[in-house]
Design an enzyme around this catalytic site. Structure first.
Site, PDB file in Angstrom:
ATOM      1  N   ASP A 104       0.834  -1.205   0.000  1.00 38.92           N
ATOM      2  CA  ASP A 104       0.000   0.000   0.000  1.00 38.92           C
ATOM      3  C   ASP A 104       0.864   1.249   0.000  1.00 38.92           C
ATOM      4  O   ASP A 104       2.035   1.202   0.388  1.00 38.92           O
ATOM      5  CB  ASP A 104      -0.868   0.052   1.268  1.00 38.92           C
ATOM      6  CG  ASP A 104      -1.795  -1.141   1.378  1.00 38.92           C
ATOM      7  OD1 ASP A 104      -2.144  -1.715   0.338  1.00 38.92           O
ATOM      8  OD2 ASP A 104      -2.153  -1.471   2.521  1.00 38.92           O
TER       9      ASP A 104
HETATM   10  N1  URA Z   1      -1.277  -6.029   3.680  1.00 36.11           N
HETATM   11  C1  URA Z   1      -1.727  -4.765   3.754  1.00 36.11           C
HETATM   12  O1  URA Z   1      -2.771  -4.511   4.348  1.00 36.11           O
HETATM   13  N2  URA Z   1      -1.028  -3.805   3.148  1.00 36.11           N
HETATM   14  C2  URA Z   1       0.135  -4.010   2.518  1.00 36.11           C
HETATM   15  O2  URA Z   1       0.743  -3.078   2.014  1.00 36.11           O
HETATM   16  C3  URA Z   1       0.607  -5.326   2.464  1.00 36.11           C
HETATM   17  C4  URA Z   1      -0.113  -6.325   3.055  1.00 36.11           C
END
Ligand code: URA
Length: 236
Positions: A104
């Site tokens: 993310d």
């Molecule tokens: N899970 C998440 O919620 N975000 C990420 O960036 C990676 C795994």
């Protein structure tokens, strides 16, 4: 057969001018003999090419590891946001590297890129159960019941089913989470389903690979040995 300088560029060793300087400095060996001539024809399938004593492999697979900072989206392009592609040094730009899975915008840590579609699939397919290890700072405190819920394979608030995962409480408001799939916002949603809102998320490890001392925002290319190790080890 192809030119040695082109092969070195395609391996992500450097730009054309960097490769020229590397050859001139005598850092390249072909079949155990020093080679300074970039126009020399080599067979990538059978010649052994080494840079500074390290084999560059023959299959043309390039894997680059990034220590991703906050604020970049994992996408090859985006109209509004800065993308992780902008963090790749110039020598990798022409290689058609793709991010392996996604982090993310506000997640930090280990993100791989590769030009090898088969390897990419192997690493992200839940079938292969390659582990991804995260450390989360979060509200609340993980309990034994939370650990059990992760282990049993939990259901997210929208009904999505997750494979078995490992939750290890590290202290107040901090846990390590190991998953072997990459559903959208998976770790944040798993933690939220147990009432623990994630404030910070960092990926420490993928397969056998850790960030080591790679500084934030920096990249490094994996060795052929590391690439091989990635897919044969460390399954959840
Ligand atoms: N899970 C998440 O919620 N975000 C990420 O960036 C990676 C795994």
């Amino acid at each position: 057969m192809e030119r040695l300088d082109k092969f070195l560029c395609d391996c992500g060793v450097g730009t054309r001018s960097q490769v020229k300087a590397i050859l001139k400095a005598g850092r390249v060996r072909v079949d155990d003999r020093p080679e300074k001539d970039g126009s020399r024809k080599i067979d990538p399938g059978s010649s052994r090419i080494c840079l500074d004593g390290q084999s560059l492999g023959t299959a043309g697979t390039v894997v680059v590891m990034l220590h991703k900072p906050e604020g970049y989206v994992t996408a090859t392009e985006d109209k509004q946001e800065k993308t992780v592609m902008e963090l790749l040094p110039e020598q990798y730009r022409h290689l058609d590297l793709k991010p392996v899975g996604r982090l993310d915008k506000m997640t930090t840590g280990l993100l791989l890129f590769t030009n090898d579609g088969e390897l990419l699939h192997k690493l992200i397919s839940p079938k292969n159960r390659v582990q991804k290890i995260y450390v989360a700072s979060h509200e609340g405190q993980a309990s034994e019941a939370d650990v059990l819920a992760f282990r049993e394979g939990m259901e997210l608030r929208d009904g999505t089913k997750c494979l078995s995962a490992v939750l290890e409480p590290l202290g107040p408001g901090q846990s390590r989470i190991t998953v072997c799939e990459g559903k959208y916002h998976q770790v944040r949603r798993m933690m939220a389903a147990r009432g623990m809102h994630v404030q910070k998320l960092h990926r420490q490890q993928e397969g056998s690979l850790t960030l080591g001392d790679l500084p934030l925002g920096q990249t490094r290319q994996l060795t052929p040995e590391e690439i091989e190790q990635l897919t044969i080890d460390n399954y959840l």
